[in-house]
Design a protein around this motif. Structure first.
Motif, PDB file in Angstrom:
ATOM      1  N   ALA A  45      53.914  38.874 -25.290  1.00 56.97           N
ATOM      2  CA  ALA A  45      53.330  37.251 -25.076  1.00 56.97           C
ATOM      3  C   ALA A  45      53.006  36.671 -25.851  1.00 56.97           C
ATOM      4  O   ALA A  45      51.978  36.454 -26.230  1.00 56.97           O
ATOM      5  CB  ALA A  45      52.877  37.331 -23.571  1.00 56.97           C
ATOM      6  N   LYS A  46      53.487  35.640 -26.402  1.00 59.02           N
ATOM      7  CA  LYS A  46      52.827  34.811 -27.298  1.00 59.02           C
ATOM      8  C   LYS A  46      53.429  32.848 -27.122  1.00 59.02           C
ATOM      9  O   LYS A  46      54.398  32.654 -26.119  1.00 59.02           O
ATOM     10  CB  LYS A  46      53.570  35.039 -28.966  1.00 59.02           C
ATOM     11  N   LYS A  47      52.347  31.921 -27.671  1.00 63.97           N
ATOM     12  CA  LYS A  47      53.453  31.098 -27.481  1.00 63.97           C
ATOM     13  C   LYS A  47      52.467  30.182 -27.613  1.00 63.97           C
ATOM     14  O   LYS A  47      50.767  30.313 -28.598  1.00 63.97           O
ATOM     15  CB  LYS A  47      52.523  30.170 -25.365  1.00 63.97           C
ATOM     16  N   PRO A  48      52.934  29.327 -28.795  1.00 61.32           N
ATOM     17  CA  PRO A  48      51.883  28.090 -29.939  1.00 61.32           C
ATOM     18  C   PRO A  48      50.555  27.581 -29.101  1.00 61.32           C
ATOM     19  O   PRO A  48      50.427  27.403 -27.788  1.00 61.32           O
ATOM     20  CB  PRO A  48      52.683  27.100 -29.720  1.00 61.32           C
ATOM     21  N   GLY A  49      49.906  28.025 -30.018  1.00 56.36           N
ATOM     22  CA  GLY A  49      48.246  27.429 -29.377  1.00 56.36           C
ATOM     23  C   GLY A  49      47.040  28.724 -29.121  1.00 56.36           C
ATOM     24  O   GLY A  49      46.040  28.196 -28.504  1.00 56.36           O
ATOM     25  N   CYS A  50      47.886  29.922 -28.781  1.00 57.34           N
ATOM     26  CA  CYS A  50      47.285  30.851 -28.036  1.00 57.34           C
ATOM     27  C   CYS A  50      47.478  32.135 -28.775  1.00 57.34           C
ATOM     28  O   CYS A  50      48.587  32.448 -29.572  1.00 57.34           O
ATOM     29  CB  CYS A  50      48.038  31.342 -26.687  1.00 57.34           C
ATOM     30  N   LYS A  51      46.513  33.344 -28.554  1.00 57.06           N
ATOM     31  CA  LYS A  51      47.039  34.570 -29.645  1.00 57.06           C
ATOM     32  C   LYS A  51      48.017  34.874 -28.806  1.00 57.06           C
ATOM     33  O   LYS A  51      47.545  34.587 -27.637  1.00 57.06           O
ATOM     34  CB  LYS A  51      45.937  35.382 -29.201  1.00 57.06           C
ATOM     35  N   GLY A  52      48.103  36.105 -29.212  1.00 60.53           N
ATOM     36  CA  GLY A  52      49.441  37.133 -27.926  1.00 60.53           C
ATOM     37  C   GLY A  52      48.720  37.710 -27.647  1.00 60.53           C
ATOM     38  O   GLY A  52      46.999  38.445 -28.277  1.00 60.53           O
ATOM     39  N   HIS A  53      48.858  38.439 -26.670  1.00 63.17           N
ATOM     40  CA  HIS A  53      48.920  39.367 -25.516  1.00 63.17           C
ATOM     41  C   HIS A  53      49.393  40.582 -25.237  1.00 63.17           C
ATOM     42  O   HIS A  53      50.743  40.614 -24.806  1.00 63.17           O
ATOM     43  CB  HIS A  53      48.030  38.820 -24.278  1.00 63.17           C
ATOM     44  N   ARG A  54      49.393  41.602 -25.805  1.00 63.46           N
ATOM     45  CA  ARG A  54      50.249  42.903 -25.265  1.00 63.46           C
ATOM     46  C   ARG A  54      50.237  43.665 -23.586  1.00 63.46           C
ATOM     47  O   ARG A  54      49.377  43.210 -22.859  1.00 63.46           O
ATOM     48  CB  ARG A  54      49.719  44.188 -26.168  1.00 63.46           C
ATOM     49  N   LYS A  95      47.184  35.558 -18.210  1.00 64.84           N
ATOM     50  CA  LYS A  95      45.999  34.614 -18.739  1.00 64.84           C
ATOM     51  C   LYS A  95      46.277  34.924 -19.650  1.00 64.84           C
ATOM     52  O   LYS A  95      45.353  35.814 -20.812  1.00 64.84           O
ATOM     53  CB  LYS A  95      44.446  34.123 -18.540  1.00 64.84           C
ATOM     54  N   LEU A  96      46.686  33.932 -21.418  1.00 66.59           N
ATOM     55  CA  LEU A  96      46.919  34.473 -22.520  1.00 66.59           C
ATOM     56  C   LEU A  96      45.268  34.512 -23.161  1.00 66.59           C
ATOM     57  O   LEU A  96      44.483  33.008 -22.417  1.00 66.59           O
ATOM     58  CB  LEU A  96      47.741  33.566 -23.450  1.00 66.59           C
ATOM     59  N   PRO A  97      44.823  35.139 -24.241  1.00 67.39           N
ATOM     60  CA  PRO A  97      43.504  34.778 -24.809  1.00 67.39           C
ATOM     61  C   PRO A  97      43.497  33.735 -25.329  1.00 67.39           C
ATOM     62  O   PRO A  97      45.044  33.431 -26.361  1.00 67.39           O
ATOM     63  CB  PRO A  97      43.288  35.739 -25.249  1.00 67.39           C
ATOM     64  N   ASN A  98      42.464  33.099 -25.436  1.00 68.84           N
ATOM     65  CA  ASN A  98      41.846  32.414 -26.634  1.00 68.84           C
ATOM     66  C   ASN A  98      42.985  31.292 -27.715  1.00 68.84           C
ATOM     67  O   ASN A  98      43.733  30.801 -28.349  1.00 68.84           O
ATOM     68  CB  ASN A  98      41.869  33.003 -28.303  1.00 68.84           C
ATOM     69  N   CYS A  99      43.427  30.494 -26.557  1.00 66.12           N
ATOM     70  CA  CYS A  99      44.313  29.024 -26.699  1.00 66.12           C
ATOM     71  C   CYS A  99      43.006  27.783 -26.423  1.00 66.12           C
ATOM     72  O   CYS A  99      41.938  27.918 -26.162  1.00 66.12           O
ATOM     73  CB  CYS A  99      44.947  29.311 -24.978  1.00 66.12           C
TER      74      CYS A  99
END
Length: 130
Positions: A45-54, A95-99
């Motif tokens: 899972a990815k979105k601009p401005g955040c690190k990916g999360h499996r 919640k994606l990490p490190n956004c």
């Protein structure tokens, strides 16, 4: 196109790309399987401005019977195209990490509860090629 359609299209693509992993773990021969089933798979899972999360989730996978035959009346073809599609889902938010501070960290995706072979519906599937 809505975010829901994009996410479902992405999940379908990821499922196709990860189908060899499913075959090894489930014991099902994916080359000969005809039907539609809920399968577990993992995607990033990815979105601009955040690190990916499996994320491991359930999605629809399968091959449904389809056919076309020529007919005399226009449009000169009778088609029966069914696709493996979501029949019932529930939405999950993580919640994606490190956004970055100005980026919404929440990512929502569907989890398949039931899948069926059916007519392609634009509410859950990208149908532009059918």
């Amino acid at each position: 196109m809505s975010l829901h359609h994009i996410v479902l299209g992405f999940l379908a693509l990821q499922l196709v790309l990860s189908s060899t992993t499913v075959a090894k773990s489930s014991g099902v021969n994916l080359r000969t399987f005809i039907g539609c089933a809920v399968r577990e798979f993992t995607f990033l899972a990815k979105k601009p401005g955040c690190k990916g999360h499996r994320i491991s989730t359930d999605a629809c996978w399968g091959r449904c019977e389809t056919w076309e035959k020529p007919v005399l009346d226009r449009p000169n073809i009778e088609a029966h195209h069914r696709v493996c599609t979501y029949n019932e889902t529930r939405m999950v938010t993580v919640k994606l990490p490190n956004c970055l501070p100005d980026v919404d960290p929440f990512y929502t995706y569907p989890v398949a509860l039931r899948c069926d072979c059916g007519v392609c519906s634009t509410t859950t599937t990208e149908c532009e090629t059918l």
